[in-house]
Motif scaffolding. Structure first.
Motif, PDB file in Angstrom:
ATOM      1  N   LYS A  24       0.842  -1.200   0.000  1.00 12.29           N
ATOM      2  CA  LYS A  24       0.000   0.000   0.000  1.00 12.29           C
ATOM      3  C   LYS A  24       0.880   1.253   0.000  1.00 12.29           C
ATOM      4  CE  LYS A  24      -3.976   2.073   2.167  1.00 12.29           C
ATOM      5  NZ  LYS A  24      -5.102   1.890   3.059  1.00 12.29           N
ATOM      6  N   ASN A  25       1.943   1.238   0.799  1.00 12.87           N
ATOM      7  CA  ASN A  25       2.869   2.370   0.823  1.00 12.87           C
ATOM      8  C   ASN A  25       3.529   2.572  -0.538  1.00 12.87           C
ATOM      9  OD1 ASN A  25       2.318   2.877   3.505  1.00 12.87           O
ATOM     10  ND2 ASN A  25       4.122   1.808   4.264  1.00 12.87           N
ATOM     11  N   SER A  26       3.892   1.486  -1.186  1.00  9.77           N
ATOM     12  CA  SER A  26       4.504   1.565  -2.508  1.00  9.77           C
ATOM     13  C   SER A  26       3.534   2.171  -3.515  1.00  9.77           C
ATOM     14  CB  SER A  26       4.936   0.170  -2.953  1.00  9.77           C
ATOM     15  OG  SER A  26       5.390   0.201  -4.279  1.00  9.77           O
ATOM     16  N   ILE A  27       2.304   1.729  -3.467  1.00  9.70           N
ATOM     17  CA  ILE A  27       1.292   2.246  -4.390  1.00  9.70           C
ATOM     18  C   ILE A  27       1.040   3.727  -4.130  1.00  9.70           C
ATOM     19  CG2 ILE A  27      -1.180   2.129  -4.951  1.00  9.70           C
ATOM     20  CD1 ILE A  27      -0.862  -0.970  -4.745  1.00  9.70           C
ATOM     21  N   GLU A  28       0.942   4.110  -2.870  1.00  5.77           N
ATOM     22  CA  GLU A  28       0.726   5.523  -2.541  1.00  5.77           C
ATOM     23  C   GLU A  28       1.913   6.376  -2.997  1.00  5.77           C
ATOM     24  OE1 GLU A  28      -2.172   6.728  -1.687  1.00  5.77           O
ATOM     25  OE2 GLU A  28      -2.920   4.675  -1.677  1.00  5.77           O
ATOM     26  N   ASP A  29       3.128   5.834  -2.849  1.00  5.76           N
ATOM     27  CA  ASP A  29       4.315   6.539  -3.325  1.00  5.76           C
ATOM     28  C   ASP A  29       4.224   6.741  -4.844  1.00  5.76           C
ATOM     29  OD1 ASP A  29       7.226   7.441  -3.210  1.00  5.76           O
ATOM     30  OD2 ASP A  29       7.365   5.702  -4.542  1.00  5.76           O
ATOM     31  N   GLY A  30       3.839   5.699  -5.558  1.00  5.79           N
ATOM     32  CA  GLY A  30       3.709   5.804  -7.005  1.00  5.79           C
ATOM     33  C   GLY A  30       2.680   6.842  -7.417  1.00  5.79           C
ATOM     34  N   LEU A  31       1.559   6.861  -6.715  1.00  6.95           N
ATOM     35  CA  LEU A  31       0.510   7.822  -7.052  1.00  6.95           C
ATOM     36  C   LEU A  31       0.897   9.252  -6.676  1.00  6.95           C
ATOM     37  CD1 LEU A  31      -2.638   5.711  -6.111  1.00  6.95           C
ATOM     38  CD2 LEU A  31      -1.825   6.318  -8.414  1.00  6.95           C
ATOM     39  N   SER A  32       1.726   9.403  -5.651  1.00 10.40           N
ATOM     40  CA  SER A  32       2.172  10.755  -5.290  1.00 10.40           C
ATOM     41  C   SER A  32       3.198  11.274  -6.310  1.00 10.40           C
ATOM     42  CB  SER A  32       2.765  10.788  -3.880  1.00 10.40           C
ATOM     43  OG  SER A  32       4.016  10.146  -3.845  1.00 10.40           O
ATOM     44  N   ARG A  33       4.000  10.367  -6.863  1.00 12.68           N
ATOM     45  CA  ARG A  33       5.012  10.768  -7.842  1.00 12.68           C
ATOM     46  C   ARG A  33       4.434  10.882  -9.255  1.00 12.68           C
ATOM     47  NH1 ARG A  33      10.644   9.947  -6.357  1.00 12.68           N
ATOM     48  NH2 ARG A  33      10.774   9.331  -4.187  1.00 12.68           N
ATOM     49  N   LYS A  34       3.379  10.120  -9.511  1.00 14.61           N
ATOM     50  CA  LYS A  34       2.769  10.118 -10.842  1.00 14.61           C
ATOM     51  C   LYS A  34       1.245  10.102 -10.652  1.00 14.61           C
ATOM     52  CE  LYS A  34       2.963   7.470 -15.163  1.00 14.61           C
ATOM     53  NZ  LYS A  34       3.545   6.292 -15.826  1.00 14.61           N
ATOM     54  N   PRO A  35       0.683  11.285 -10.310  1.00 12.10           N
ATOM     55  CA  PRO A  35      -0.767  11.364 -10.092  1.00 12.10           C
ATOM     56  C   PRO A  35      -1.534  10.922 -11.352  1.00 12.10           C
ATOM     57  CG  PRO A  35       0.323  13.376  -9.376  1.00 12.10           C
ATOM     58  CD  PRO A  35       1.346  12.559 -10.113  1.00 12.10           C
ATOM     59  N   ASP A  36      -2.703  10.390 -11.128  1.00 14.99           N
ATOM     60  CA  ASP A  36      -3.566   9.924 -12.227  1.00 14.99           C
ATOM     61  C   ASP A  36      -2.958   8.768 -13.007  1.00 14.99           C
ATOM     62  OD1 ASP A  36      -5.462  11.927 -11.606  1.00 14.99           O
ATOM     63  OD2 ASP A  36      -4.312  13.379 -12.781  1.00 14.99           O
ATOM     64  N   TRP A  37      -2.136   7.957 -12.339  1.00 18.93           N
ATOM     65  CA  TRP A  37      -1.542   6.767 -12.952  1.00 18.93           C
ATOM     66  C   TRP A  37      -2.633   5.708 -13.003  1.00 18.93           C
ATOM     67  CZ3 TRP A  37       3.618   4.329 -10.846  1.00 18.93           C
ATOM     68  CH2 TRP A  37       4.080   3.360 -11.741  1.00 18.93           C
ATOM     69  N   GLN A  38      -3.301   5.612 -14.135  1.00 18.35           N
ATOM     70  CA  GLN A  38      -4.479   4.767 -14.266  1.00 18.35           C
ATOM     71  C   GLN A  38      -4.171   3.286 -14.052  1.00 18.35           C
ATOM     72  OE1 GLN A  38      -6.312   5.836 -17.982  1.00 18.35           O
ATOM     73  NE2 GLN A  38      -7.082   7.762 -17.171  1.00 18.35           N
ATOM     74  N   ALA A  39      -3.066   2.817 -14.588  1.00 20.52           N
ATOM     75  CA  ALA A  39      -2.711   1.404 -14.415  1.00 20.52           C
ATOM     76  C   ALA A  39      -2.498   1.085 -12.933  1.00 20.52           C
ATOM     77  CB  ALA A  39      -1.460   1.060 -15.224  1.00 20.52           C
ATOM     78  N   LEU A  40      -1.861   1.979 -12.210  1.00 21.45           N
ATOM     79  CA  LEU A  40      -1.624   1.749 -10.784  1.00 21.45           C
ATOM     80  C   LEU A  40      -2.934   1.807 -10.003  1.00 21.45           C
ATOM     81  CD1 LEU A  40       0.437   1.091  -8.616  1.00 21.45           C
ATOM     82  CD2 LEU A  40       0.899   3.555  -8.402  1.00 21.45           C
ATOM     83  N   GLU A  41      -3.830   2.684 -10.407  1.00 16.26           N
ATOM     84  CA  GLU A  41      -5.152   2.750  -9.770  1.00 16.26           C
ATOM     85  C   GLU A  41      -5.895   1.414  -9.962  1.00 16.26           C
ATOM     86  OE1 GLU A  41      -6.459   4.861  -7.762  1.00 16.26           O
ATOM     87  OE2 GLU A  41      -5.458   6.776  -8.104  1.00 16.26           O
ATOM     88  N   LYS A  42      -5.787   0.843 -11.164  1.00 19.06           N
ATOM     89  CA  LYS A  42      -6.430  -0.458 -11.421  1.00 19.06           C
ATOM     90  C   LYS A  42      -5.857  -1.543 -10.522  1.00 19.06           C
ATOM     91  CE  LYS A  42      -7.599   0.086 -16.296  1.00 19.06           C
ATOM     92  NZ  LYS A  42      -7.366  -0.400 -17.659  1.00 19.06           N
ATOM     93  N   VAL A  43      -4.525  -1.616 -10.447  1.00 19.13           N
ATOM     94  CA  VAL A  43      -3.883  -2.616  -9.617  1.00 19.13           C
ATOM     95  C   VAL A  43      -4.274  -2.435  -8.155  1.00 19.13           C
ATOM     96  CG1 VAL A  43      -1.640  -3.450  -8.764  1.00 19.13           C
ATOM     97  CG2 VAL A  43      -1.972  -3.053 -11.214  1.00 19.13           C
ATOM     98  N   LYS A  44      -4.307  -1.203  -7.711  1.00 16.20           N
ATOM     99  CA  LYS A  44      -4.710  -0.881  -6.328  1.00 16.20           C
ATOM    100  C   LYS A  44      -6.125  -1.406  -6.061  1.00 16.20           C
ATOM    101  CE  LYS A  44      -5.488   3.017  -3.241  1.00 16.20           C
ATOM    102  NZ  LYS A  44      -5.464   4.477  -3.096  1.00 16.20           N
ATOM    103  N   THR A  45      -7.023  -1.178  -6.997  1.00 16.96           N
ATOM    104  CA  THR A  45      -8.413  -1.637  -6.852  1.00 16.96           C
ATOM    105  C   THR A  45      -8.486  -3.158  -6.859  1.00 16.96           C
ATOM    106  OG1 THR A  45      -9.239   0.373  -7.895  1.00 16.96           O
ATOM    107  CG2 THR A  45     -10.719  -1.541  -7.875  1.00 16.96           C
TER     108      THR A  45
END
Length: 139
Positions: free
Chosen positions: A114-135
């Motif tokens: 979860k921390n890794s995903i949040e880090d990715g989203l903070s560095r690359k907002p609106d990262w759709q692929a990461l949002e999908k994986v998170k979901t």
């Protein structure tokens, strides 16, 4: 005593964690993977940085190498899922299902991922692929 490769890896990770740009760190991790080609952590980090910089084809190659070297590493699998999604390649479902099983059997990994995903989203907002994986992973 820490080897040269470990020292370089730890220094590069510290710079990443202090907020240095992903693009500035890619050459360091390329050098790390050249000097220690069987170290999965170097390939995992390189794939992540490449994904952050939209170098998706290179990230796919790096993520595949990381997973090949360490099939159990969840972050490598996440990176591979992201690279597969970004390159519109097949095979995402198998890796997501693997990760779901791992998260059930080792719930302590949830916080780390979860921390890794949040880090990715903070560095690359609106990262759709990461949002999908998170979901899909319910993180």
């Amino acid at each position: 005593m820490e080897s040269t490769e470990e020292s370089l890896f730890n220094q590069a990770m510290a710079r990443y964690e202090s907020g240095e740009k992903a693009a500035d760190l890619i050459p360091d991790f390329e050098a790390i993977t050249l000097s220690a080609p069987n170290q999965s952590a170097g390939w995992t980090c390189l794939a992540w940085l490449q994904l952050l910089c939209n170098q998706n084809e290179a990230a796919l190659r790096s993520a595949r190498r990381a997973v090949k070297l360490n099939k159990q590493d969840p972050q490598s699998r996440i990176n591979l899922c992201l690279a597969l999604l970004e390159t519109k390649s097949k095979g995402v479902r198998d890796h997501i299902e693997y990760l779901q099983r791992v998260l059930i059997s080792v719930p302590d990994l949830q916080k780390e991922l979860k921390n890794s995903i949040e880090d990715g989203l903070s560095r690359k907002p609106d990262w759709q692929a990461l949002e999908k994986v998170k979901t899909w992973l319910a993180l």
